[in-house]
Design a protein around this motif. Structure first.
Motif, mmCIF file in Angstrom:
data_model
loop_
_atom_site.group_PDB
_atom_site.id
_atom_site.type_symbol
_atom_site.label_atom_id
_atom_site.label_comp_id
_atom_site.label_asym_id
_atom_site.label_seq_id
_atom_site.Cartn_x
_atom_site.Cartn_y
_atom_site.Cartn_z
ATOM 1 N N LEU A 176 0.837 -1.201 0.000
ATOM 2 C CA LEU A 176 0.000 0.000 0.000
ATOM 3 C C LEU A 176 0.874 1.253 0.000
ATOM 4 O O LEU A 176 0.621 2.205 -0.746
ATOM 5 N N ARG A 177 1.911 1.232 0.836
ATOM 6 C CA ARG A 177 2.835 2.371 0.864
ATOM 7 C C ARG A 177 3.488 2.564 -0.497
ATOM 8 O O ARG A 177 3.598 3.689 -0.999
ATOM 9 N N ASN A 178 3.930 1.475 -1.105
ATOM 10 C CA ASN A 178 4.600 1.572 -2.395
ATOM 11 C C ASN A 178 3.675 2.125 -3.477
ATOM 12 O O ASN A 178 4.107 2.886 -4.341
ATOM 13 N N LYS A 179 2.408 1.747 -3.420
ATOM 14 C CA LYS A 179 1.456 2.258 -4.408
ATOM 15 C C LYS A 179 1.281 3.764 -4.253
ATOM 16 O O LYS A 179 1.247 4.507 -5.245
ATOM 17 N N VAL A 180 1.171 4.221 -3.010
ATOM 18 C CA VAL A 180 1.024 5.648 -2.756
ATOM 19 C C VAL A 180 2.267 6.400 -3.221
ATOM 20 O O VAL A 180 2.178 7.411 -3.928
ATOM 21 N N VAL A 181 3.434 5.908 -2.840
ATOM 22 C CA VAL A 181 4.685 6.580 -3.191
ATOM 23 C C VAL A 181 4.905 6.556 -4.700
ATOM 24 O O VAL A 181 5.333 7.553 -5.293
ATOM 25 N N ALA A 182 4.603 5.426 -5.336
ATOM 26 C CA ALA A 182 4.771 5.329 -6.791
ATOM 27 C C ALA A 182 3.902 6.357 -7.502
ATOM 28 O O ALA A 182 4.337 6.989 -8.473
ATOM 29 N N THR A 183 2.683 6.549 -7.016
ATOM 30 C CA THR A 183 1.790 7.545 -7.614
ATOM 31 C C THR A 183 2.361 8.950 -7.438
ATOM 32 O O THR A 183 2.331 9.767 -8.364
ATOM 33 N N LYS A 184 2.903 9.216 -6.262
ATOM 34 C CA LYS A 184 3.510 10.532 -5.999
ATOM 35 C C LYS A 184 4.756 10.740 -6.863
ATOM 36 O O LYS A 184 4.984 11.846 -7.378
ATOM 37 N N LEU A 185 5.553 9.705 -7.056
ATOM 38 C CA LEU A 185 6.744 9.814 -7.892
ATOM 39 C C LEU A 185 6.386 10.085 -9.348
ATOM 40 O O LEU A 185 7.105 10.797 -10.055
ATOM 41 N N GLN A 186 5.272 9.540 -9.777
ATOM 42 C CA GLN A 186 4.818 9.771 -11.152
ATOM 43 C C GLN A 186 4.195 11.150 -11.316
ATOM 44 O O GLN A 186 4.168 11.698 -12.420
ATOM 45 N N HIS A 187 3.695 11.716 -10.207
ATOM 46 C CA HIS A 187 3.078 13.054 -10.217
ATOM 47 C C HIS A 187 3.630 13.847 -9.033
ATOM 48 O O HIS A 187 2.901 14.146 -8.078
ATOM 49 N N PRO A 188 4.912 14.212 -9.054
ATOM 50 C CA PRO A 188 5.558 14.812 -7.877
ATOM 51 C C PRO A 188 4.963 16.121 -7.406
ATOM 52 O O PRO A 188 5.111 16.481 -6.235
ATOM 53 N N ASN A 189 4.272 16.842 -8.277
ATOM 54 C CA ASN A 189 3.703 18.136 -7.885
ATOM 55 C C ASN A 189 2.253 18.040 -7.415
ATOM 56 O O ASN A 189 1.645 19.058 -7.090
ATOM 57 N N ASN A 232 -0.829 17.149 -4.846
ATOM 58 C CA ASN A 232 -1.006 17.154 -3.391
ATOM 59 C C ASN A 232 -1.689 15.866 -2.930
ATOM 60 O O ASN A 232 -1.999 14.988 -3.739
ATOM 61 N N VAL A 233 -1.918 15.768 -1.620
ATOM 62 C CA VAL A 233 -2.488 14.545 -1.040
ATOM 63 C C VAL A 233 -3.851 14.222 -1.641
ATOM 64 O O VAL A 233 -4.144 13.058 -1.961
ATOM 65 N N SER A 234 -4.700 15.233 -1.814
ATOM 66 C CA SER A 234 -6.038 14.998 -2.380
ATOM 67 C C SER A 234 -5.958 14.441 -3.791
ATOM 68 O O SER A 234 -6.697 13.509 -4.146
ATOM 69 N N GLU A 235 -5.062 14.990 -4.601
ATOM 70 C CA GLU A 235 -4.925 14.525 -5.981
ATOM 71 C C GLU A 235 -4.342 13.108 -6.037
ATOM 72 O O GLU A 235 -4.777 12.289 -6.848
ATOM 73 N N ILE A 236 -3.381 12.814 -5.155
ATOM 74 C CA ILE A 236 -2.824 11.463 -5.093
ATOM 75 C C ILE A 236 -3.900 10.475 -4.658
ATOM 76 O O ILE A 236 -4.005 9.362 -5.185
ATOM 77 N N SER A 237 -4.722 10.877 -3.698
ATOM 78 C CA SER A 237 -5.814 10.025 -3.218
ATOM 79 C C SER A 237 -6.790 9.710 -4.339
ATOM 80 O O SER A 237 -7.222 8.558 -4.504
ATOM 81 N N GLN A 238 -7.138 10.718 -5.120
ATOM 82 C CA GLN A 238 -8.091 10.526 -6.210
ATOM 83 C C GLN A 238 -7.537 9.583 -7.278
ATOM 84 O O GLN A 238 -8.244 8.711 -7.773
ATOM 85 N N ILE A 239 -6.269 9.734 -7.617
ATOM 86 C CA ILE A 239 -5.663 8.899 -8.657
ATOM 87 C C ILE A 239 -5.483 7.454 -8.189
ATOM 88 O O ILE A 239 -5.767 6.509 -8.921
ATOM 89 N N SER A 240 -5.020 7.292 -6.960
ATOM 90 C CA SER A 240 -4.698 5.954 -6.455
ATOM 91 C C SER A 240 -5.901 5.202 -5.906
ATOM 92 O O SER A 240 -5.856 3.977 -5.746
ATOM 93 N N GLY A 241 -6.979 5.934 -5.580
ATOM 94 C CA GLY A 241 -8.142 5.291 -4.994
ATOM 95 C C GLY A 241 -7.950 4.947 -3.527
ATOM 96 O O GLY A 241 -8.657 4.095 -2.982
ATOM 97 N N ILE A 242 -7.003 5.595 -2.880
ATOM 98 C CA ILE A 242 -6.701 5.358 -1.472
ATOM 99 C C ILE A 242 -7.101 6.603 -0.676
ATOM 100 O O ILE A 242 -6.935 7.726 -1.148
ATOM 101 N N SER A 243 -7.622 6.407 0.519
ATOM 102 C CA SER A 243 -8.135 7.519 1.313
ATOM 103 C C SER A 243 -7.042 8.542 1.605
ATOM 104 O O SER A 243 -5.851 8.207 1.690
#
Length: 245
Positions: free
Chosen positions: A199-212, A214-225
């Motif tokens: 789960l951590r890796n999925k969140v971090v991987a999404t952030k690495l792909q979209h480094p700019n 924010n948390v809300s945008e990462i949550s929306q893309i990854s489907g994680i709260s």
């Protein structure tokens, strides 16, 4: 810049930005110059190569920073450093006040200053391309400074080598997060610790792909709260910060 207490790093960053937009006087093949220096065994000539290499590194650093700016920020840099426009005129072209432009300028110069001294900032732990580029720069510079008859402070060269090792480990952490396939979680049923890692890796991987993003945008893309995204990013940040300090 405070003239009574000048920040040399910021001054160097300003000069690097201005030089970036000046016409290239000549296309220089540094590899050929380096080989010529070796063949001639001329230390003075080799020092000239080191100066040219440093100028090229400055251009790479500025390019790295500009590539990660938002569109309006890129326009600001072009207007201010390429076209020599003042803040007041720029406010008529992009929707920022002069005060806001001053803050943007300071942040950009600070980022360039950090990279010019072969260092990564806290924000760079999510910018994989920056880490890769810095590793290339360090490899190139360390190799050039390792010539036996070149007088270089041992402690300084050792510091560059240690930075290179730390940044390599940081890149490995990034790659570990990116490499785990999505089906890995299904194959880890029953292993709670492994599931949390995935789960951590999925969140971090999404952030690495979209480094700019924010948390809300990462949550929306990854489907994680959002709380989980925030918590997992903090876990990664704690681990990653150890490699940039």
């Amino acid at each position: 810049m405070n003239k009574q207490l000048p920040d040399i790093g910021i001054y160097l960053a300003e000069q690097a930005l201005k030089e970036y937009y000046r016409p290239r006087r000549q296309i220089i093949q540094l590899e050929e110059i380096e080989e010529f220096c070796r063949q001639e065994a001329s230390l003075n000539l080799y020092r000239t190569y080191l100066r040219l290499q440093r100028q090229h590194i400055d251009r790479i650093v500025v390019g790295m920073v500009l590539a990660n700016l938002a569109e309006d920020e890129q326009k600001f840099v072009q207007y201010h450093y390429r076209d020599n426009m003042g803040y007041y005129l720029i406010t008529h072209k992009i929707p920022y006040s002069s005060t806001a432009l001053g803050r943007i300028n300071k942040r950009i110069l600070t980022d360039i200053r950090t990279l010019l001294f072969y260092s990564l900032s806290a924000e760079d732990i999510f910018h994989r391309a920056k880490v890769i580029n810095m590793l290339h720069i360090l490899d190139w510079r360390i190799m050039a400074l390792s010539r036996k008859d070149l007088v270089v402070k041992t402690a300084w060269l050792q510091d560059l080598m240690e930075k290179r090792q730390r940044y390599r480990k940081l890149l490995d952490i990034m790659q570990d997060c990116l490499d785990i396939p999505e089906e890995e979680q299904d194959r880890r049923d029953g292993d709670e610790i492994a599931l949390l890692d995935a789960l951590r890796n999925k969140v971090v991987a999404t952030k690495l792909q979209h480094p700019n993003y924010n948390v809300s945008e990462i949550s929306q893309i990854s489907g994680i709260s959002k709380p989980t995204v925030s918590r997992k990013l903090r876990q990664y940040m704690v681990a990653a910060y150890a490699y940039i300090h």
